[in-house]
Design an enzyme around this catalytic site. Structure first.
Site, PDB file in Angstrom:
ATOM      1  CB  THR A 186      -0.800   0.029   1.246  1.00 28.98           C
ATOM      2  OG1 THR A 186      -1.831  -1.214   1.323  1.00 28.98           O
ATOM      3  CG2 THR A 186      -1.725   1.282   1.423  1.00 28.98           C
ATOM      4  NE  ARG A 214      -8.559  -8.177   1.722  1.00 24.52           N
ATOM      5  CZ  ARG A 214      -7.447  -7.474   1.975  1.00 24.52           C
ATOM      6  NH1 ARG A 214      -7.137  -6.352   0.997  1.00 24.52           N
ATOM      7  NH2 ARG A 214      -6.511  -7.634   2.779  1.00 24.52           N
ATOM      8  N   GLY A 216      -9.816  -4.410   2.531  1.00 31.83           N
ATOM      9  CA  GLY A 216      -8.532  -4.620   3.638  1.00 31.83           C
ATOM     10  C   GLY A 216      -8.673  -3.504   4.312  1.00 31.83           C
ATOM     11  CG  ASP A 217      -5.188  -2.384   6.313  1.00 26.54           C
ATOM     12  OD1 ASP A 217      -5.103  -2.694   5.057  1.00 26.54           O
ATOM     13  OD2 ASP A 217      -4.045  -1.640   6.654  1.00 26.54           O
ATOM     14  CB  THR A 237       1.878  -0.864   4.200  1.00 23.48           C
ATOM     15  OG1 THR A 237       1.986  -1.813   3.029  1.00 23.48           O
ATOM     16  CG2 THR A 237       3.145  -1.020   4.652  1.00 23.48           C
ATOM     17  N   GLY A 238       0.579  -3.974   4.680  1.00 23.58           N
ATOM     18  CA  GLY A 238       0.726  -5.358   5.164  1.00 23.58           C
ATOM     19  C   GLY A 238      -0.501  -6.000   5.079  1.00 23.58           C
ATOM     20  N   GLY A 240      -3.957  -6.552   5.732  1.00 26.31           N
ATOM     21  CA  GLY A 240      -4.985  -5.652   6.070  1.00 26.31           C
ATOM     22  C   GLY A 240      -5.876  -6.327   7.444  1.00 26.31           C
TER      23      GLY A 240
HETATM   24  N1  ASP Z   1      -2.952  -3.646   3.527  1.00 28.85           N
HETATM   25  C1  ASP Z   1      -3.260  -3.982   2.341  1.00 28.85           C
HETATM   26  C2  ASP Z   1      -4.441  -4.826   2.384  1.00 28.85           C
HETATM   27  O1  ASP Z   1      -4.408  -5.740   3.071  1.00 28.85           O
HETATM   28  C3  ASP Z   1      -2.178  -4.494   1.493  1.00 28.85           C
HETATM   29  C4  ASP Z   1      -0.842  -4.313   1.971  1.00 28.85           C
HETATM   30  O2  ASP Z   1      -0.582  -3.035   2.398  1.00 28.85           O
HETATM   31  O3  ASP Z   1       0.026  -4.831   1.796  1.00 28.85           O
HETATM   32  O4  ASP Z   1      -5.243  -4.620   1.534  1.00 28.85           O
END
Ligand code: ASP
Length: 336
Positions: A186, A214, A216-217, A237-238, A240
């Protein structure tokens, strides 16, 4: 790294001193000493090295007397336009049906306003649509067909629902049904203007080959992004699912409200989530944060999470410290 004064980094070292504690950095990559995690506003911080051009665009906008929101939007649009970025914008990895569904959020510290879109298909700049949701409706979030209808009504730029390259990769995935291990990222970009106000935004195509619909966060206020003009801002980021279950960025900002340095607030949030979650450190989540005093920081569950920092004096990629299992503290209650 090459033209950076040596004292700026602990290179090749296994440990770094963060917030008075010795933090393991297993990758041995450069970590900026705590005393240097500060800059004179305007200050822009974003996730990953790919955020650096976005930061620089945001700075350009601020220096041309653009607003904080203009800077966030213009900055994030740079990453959304990058045809080589597989996790932000319409070049992103599609969902399980082969359609790219984008999530984005924008927040203004002044007025504590927010706008977001989720599962938006076929529009190039979800960050701009999120801003329009904030500025042109009484709502905070629009999703899927409703978000697309709103974007069409307001004349936002359209694009293919999947790029040719990602379509080919999706077809291959469909045949094999085998997921790449890391297929999401992200751009979260947070900034403080010269006058001290805080703004932020984030944008992503989310988890590659996710179930259609879906979220995400990233579009969730307090999940992937939180801005509080009294305190500061945080972005995530990561994975979510592992951020939104804990209101991750809200937690980072609340730790800063209690007086923690942004870096310690990110670290403490990671520890808190890792303590509570059955997966412990195997969560794949990362945070960035800034506070009103021009301090910044980041942390991740893995080693080597990198983020970008830009101000008039410099623009660079910084490595966050790693957090070890030994640093997690006892389960149940605060570690301190
Ligand atoms: N946080 C984002 C999601 O889960 C993806 C990411 O930042 O890696 O959609």
């Amino acid at each position: 790294m090459s033209n950076m004064p040596r004292r700026h980094f602990l290179t090749g070292a296994a440990t770094a001193l963060v917030g008075g504690r010795l933090i393991q950095n297993a990758a041995g990559s450069p970590v900026l000493p705590m005393a240097e995690l500060t800059a004179k506003a305007p200050l822009i911080v974003s996730t990953w090295p790919f955020g650096k051009p976005s930061n620089e665009k945001a700075l350009e906008v601020l220096q041309a007397k653009g607003s904080g929101l203009d800077a966030v939007e213009a900055g994030i649009r740079v990453t959304e336009s990058d045809a080589g970025n597989p996790s932000v914008g319409l070049a992103g990895i599609p969902n399980a049906e082969g359609v790219v569904q984008l999530d984005a959020c924008i927040m203004s510290g002044p007025g504590h306003r927010a706008g977001s879109v989720g599962a938006l298909s076929g529009f190039r700049h979800p960050i701009s649509v999120a801003r329009a949701v904030m500025e042109k409706t009484k709502h905070v979030m629009l999703v899927a067909d409703g978000a697309a209808a709103f974007a069409a009504l307001h004349g936002f730029e359209t694009g293919p629902k999947v790029s040719p390259g990602q379509h080919a990769a999706w077809k291959k995935w469909k045949e094999q049904q085998k997921r790449a291990e890391k297929n999401h990222d992200t751009i979260a970009l947070i900034l403080q203007t010269a006058s001290g106000d805080i703004f932020g935004g984030c944008s992503t195509s989310g988890w590659g080959y996710k179930l259609p619909g879906r979220l995400g966060d990233s579009p969730i206020v307090g999940g992937g992004l939180y801005v509080d003009n009294e305190v500061g801002a945080a972005g995530a980021t990561g994975l979510g699912e592992n951020v939104m279950r804990y209101c991750g960025t809200f937690l980072v900002v609340e730790f800063m409200r209690q007086g923690l340095h942004p870096q310690d607030a990110c670290l403490e949030t990671i520890r808190r989530i890792a303590r509570l979650d059955p997966k412990g450190f195997d969560l794949s989540i990362n945070f960035i944060a800034i506070d009103r005093n021009g301090r910044f920081g980041g942390a991740g569950t893995g080693t080597g999470f990198e983020y970008s920092v830009t101000c008039p004096a410099f623009s660079r990629v910084v490595q966050s410290p790693g957090v070890t299992t030994a640093d997690i503290g006892p389960v149940g209650g605060n570690r301190k």
